[in-house]
Design an enzyme around this catalytic site. Structure first.
Site, PDB file in Angstrom:
ATOM      1  NE  ARG A 186     -11.617   3.818   4.988  1.00 40.96           N
ATOM      2  CZ  ARG A 186     -10.487   3.232   4.639  1.00 40.96           C
ATOM      3  NH1 ARG A 186      -9.389   3.444   5.570  1.00 40.96           N
ATOM      4  NH2 ARG A 186      -9.829   2.594   3.711  1.00 40.96           N
ATOM      5  CG  HIS A 219      -8.585  -2.383   3.230  1.00 39.99           C
ATOM      6  ND1 HIS A 219      -8.739  -1.337   3.735  1.00 39.99           N
ATOM      7  CD2 HIS A 219      -7.116  -2.622   3.348  1.00 39.99           C
ATOM      8  CE1 HIS A 219      -7.700  -0.854   4.541  1.00 39.99           C
ATOM      9  NE2 HIS A 219      -6.813  -1.794   4.245  1.00 39.99           N
ATOM     10  CD  GLU A 261      -3.034   2.463   2.546  1.00 39.39           C
ATOM     11  OE1 GLU A 261      -2.303   1.307   2.073  1.00 39.39           O
ATOM     12  OE2 GLU A 261      -3.191   3.030   3.332  1.00 39.39           O
ATOM     13  CG  ASN A 315      -5.462   5.789   4.237  1.00 41.27           C
ATOM     14  OD1 ASN A 315      -6.391   6.200   4.657  1.00 41.27           O
ATOM     15  ND2 ASN A 315      -5.517   4.309   3.729  1.00 41.27           N
ATOM     16  CE1 TYR A 338      -1.166   4.071   9.408  1.00 42.81           C
ATOM     17  CE2 TYR A 338      -1.645   4.451   7.234  1.00 42.81           C
ATOM     18  CZ  TYR A 338      -1.814   3.945   8.643  1.00 42.81           C
ATOM     19  OH  TYR A 338      -3.092   3.184   8.629  1.00 42.81           O
ATOM     20  CD  GLU A 340      -5.705   2.718   6.603  1.00 39.26           C
ATOM     21  OE1 GLU A 340      -4.767   2.611   6.766  1.00 39.26           O
ATOM     22  OE2 GLU A 340      -6.559   2.097   5.799  1.00 39.26           O
TER      23      GLU A 340
HETATM   24  O1  IFM Z   1      -2.917  -1.845   8.324  1.00 43.88           O
HETATM   25  C1  IFM Z   1      -2.734  -1.257   6.905  1.00 43.88           C
HETATM   26  C2  IFM Z   1      -3.994  -0.818   6.291  1.00 43.88           C
HETATM   27  O2  IFM Z   1      -4.498  -2.104   5.806  1.00 43.88           O
HETATM   28  C3  IFM Z   1      -3.779  -0.036   5.174  1.00 43.88           C
HETATM   29  N1  IFM Z   1      -2.774   1.139   5.598  1.00 43.88           N
HETATM   30  C4  IFM Z   1      -1.797   0.970   6.236  1.00 43.88           C
HETATM   31  C5  IFM Z   1      -2.136   0.342   7.204  1.00 43.88           C
HETATM   32  C6  IFM Z   1      -0.956   0.280   8.320  1.00 43.88           C
HETATM   33  O3  IFM Z   1       0.131  -0.421   7.557  1.00 43.88           O
END
Ligand code: IFM
Length: 466
Positions: A84, A128, A173, A301, A303, A373
């Site tokens: 990706r 992005h 995002e 994505n 986290y 992600e």
């Molecule tokens: O590095 C970023 C990415 O560009 C977008 N999503 C979160 C990642 C970590 O912060």
């Protein structure tokens, strides 16, 4: 409280599960003035004193623009079958409209050919965060016209690459572009006007819908997706104030993007919350139909998670030294649960990923999902030329375990892309945070596979490498 690490074993994923790695153009390419590339809003923000933690910029980054062949070899050496990457709009259209820069498209042409030669399937993201500065000068995402320019750029790019690229993501995002870019100001263009953030979010979503239509209407078949950053939001208690805090944060972070795209409406409670800032007159007849254009897949994505409480009195409206990105949430506090945190200070909550995926199936009847992600930053140490990044391995194992739990609950998850292939420019943090499963020595540009890279390659291999 800690979360139990899980180790996904062979057979935890469907045979055709896609295993990949992810990057983004501005974070790795460098060469920001080469071959006719125009300036982007991130070039501008980087030049602003104090905007980037270590004062760095993207002019060299991982020098991927010149090292793309060996970087593709690296991806292949990890056994990955998918990559990706993102395409820089200002390389393809230096001012964002009208003139096309062939040299920019040539770069992605070579990159895509290089992937296919190595048996790597391209997953291209069109935006992005690197908006051409010339479009920002005309109002950026606050200007409705940018959405139409984005659709033009999508069509032009697909015309050139669509014979080889099938998987397209429109935006990465959009919450970050809108709210970090216009409310907290930590991302480009660095504004701190909450009303602008809401308007920008609508134009980003409109741009997504218009681009999706353009891609579907192209001369080649396209599988069109959108990538959103979702958080699991929980209330600190059953109190009405805490529940309302969770509702508002979840609403702005998750539902504000999922509802229009997957249900064709904005969430009424958040429209009401935003009313103090904007009457949403930017939403025109037909926009929601456009935004909810058929989606072939959704990229998630993930986290971390937010545990939140409502305060009796508004707190100082800052996250670090900046205003909060969530509009009108000065009376919301994030609560420390005492969980282990990554090097970004983010709580590690793998079960939040399972909950998020299950919710997408239950509440949204979502299209096929990809984890586009997931990863973690740590203060890596190099010992005898190696990086034994046990924390990153633990995070990876736990989150892959969380994905396989969701699959076991019947969620249609088709693939996982580790963030990130290599250490890179972490936006407002500059090079001071490292997310890579491959280390980059920024003095020599040497790449070193970390233990986590080997671990990820082994899991992918044990699970059949779809
Ligand atoms: O590095 C970023 C990415 O560009 C977008 N999503 C979160 C990642 C970590 O912060």
């Amino acid at each position: 409280m800690t979360t139990a690490p899980r180790t996904p074993s062979a057979g935890s994923f469907p045979e055709d599960f896609v295993w990949g790695v992810a990057t983004a153009a501005f974070q790795i390419e460098g060469a920001t003035t080469e071959d006719g590339r125009g300036a982007s809003i991130w070039d501008t923000l980087c030049a602003k004193p104090g905007a980037i933690l270590d004062g760095s910029d993207g002019s060299v980054a991982c020098d991927h623009y010149h090292r793309w062949e060996s970087d593709l070899d690296l991806i292949a050496s990890l056994g990955m079958t998918a990559y990706r990457f993102s395409i820089a709009w200002p390389r393809v259209m230096p001012t964002g409209r009208r003139a096309i820069n062939d040299a920019g498209l040539d770069f992605y042409d070579r990159l895509v050919d290089g992937m296919l030669e190595r048996g790597i399937t391209p997953y291209a993201t069109l935006y992005h965060w690197d908006l051409p500065q010339a479009l920002e000068d005309l109002g950026g995402w606050r200007n409705r016209d940018t959405a139409y320019r984005f659709a033009d750029y999508a069509a032009i790019t697909q015309f050139r690459l669509g014979d080889r690229v099938q998987h397209w993501a429109t935006l990465n995002e959009p919450w970050c572009s809108a709210f970090l870019g216009h409310a907290s100001g930590e991302h480009a263009p660095g504004h701190t006007e909450p009303a602008e953030a809401v308007v920008a979010s609508h134009h980003l979503l409109l741009g997504h819908g218009l681009a999706a239509q353009a891609l579907h209407g192209g001369r080649r078949p396209a599988r069109v997706g959108l990538v959103v950053n979702l958080y699991d939001v929980t209330a600190a208690s059953d109190s009405a104030a805490d529940a309302d805090a969770a509702r508002r944060l979840d609403g702005q972070q998750n539902r504000w993007f999922l509802d229009p795209v997957l249900k064709g409406t904005y969430p009424a409670d958040i429209v009401e919350d935003f009313a103090a800032y904007t009457d949403l007159s930017c939403v025109q007849d037909g926009d929601l139909e456009t935004i909810s254009t058929r989606l072939d897949w959704l990229g998630v994505n993930y986290y971390s998670s937010f545990h939140v409480a409502g305060l009796d009195a508004p707190a100082v409206p800052v996250v670090g030294a900046r205003p909060t990105p969530w509009v009108g949430t000065e009376d919301v506090a994030t609560v420390d649960r005492g969980l282990k945190k990554t090097g970004m200070g983010w709580d590690i909550v793998p079960e939040g990923l399972t909950r998020t995926l299950v919710r997408l199936k239950k509440d949204y009847d979502a299209p096929p999902l990809f984890i586009t992600e997931n990863g973690s930053a740590w203060e890596d140490e190099v010992v005898d030329g190696e990086v034994h990044d046990r924390d990153r391995i633990e995070y990876l194992d736990q989150h892959l375990g969380a994905v396989s739990d969701a699959i076991a609950e019947g969620v249609d998850v088709r693939g996982y892309f580790a963030w990130s292939l290599m250490d890179n420019f972490e936006w407002a943090w500059g090079y001071a945070r490292r997310f890579g499963i491959v280390r980059v020595d920024y003095d020599t540009q040497q790449r070193t596979v970390k233990d986590s890279g080997r671990r990820y390659a082994a899991i992918a291999k044990a699970n059949g490498l779809g």
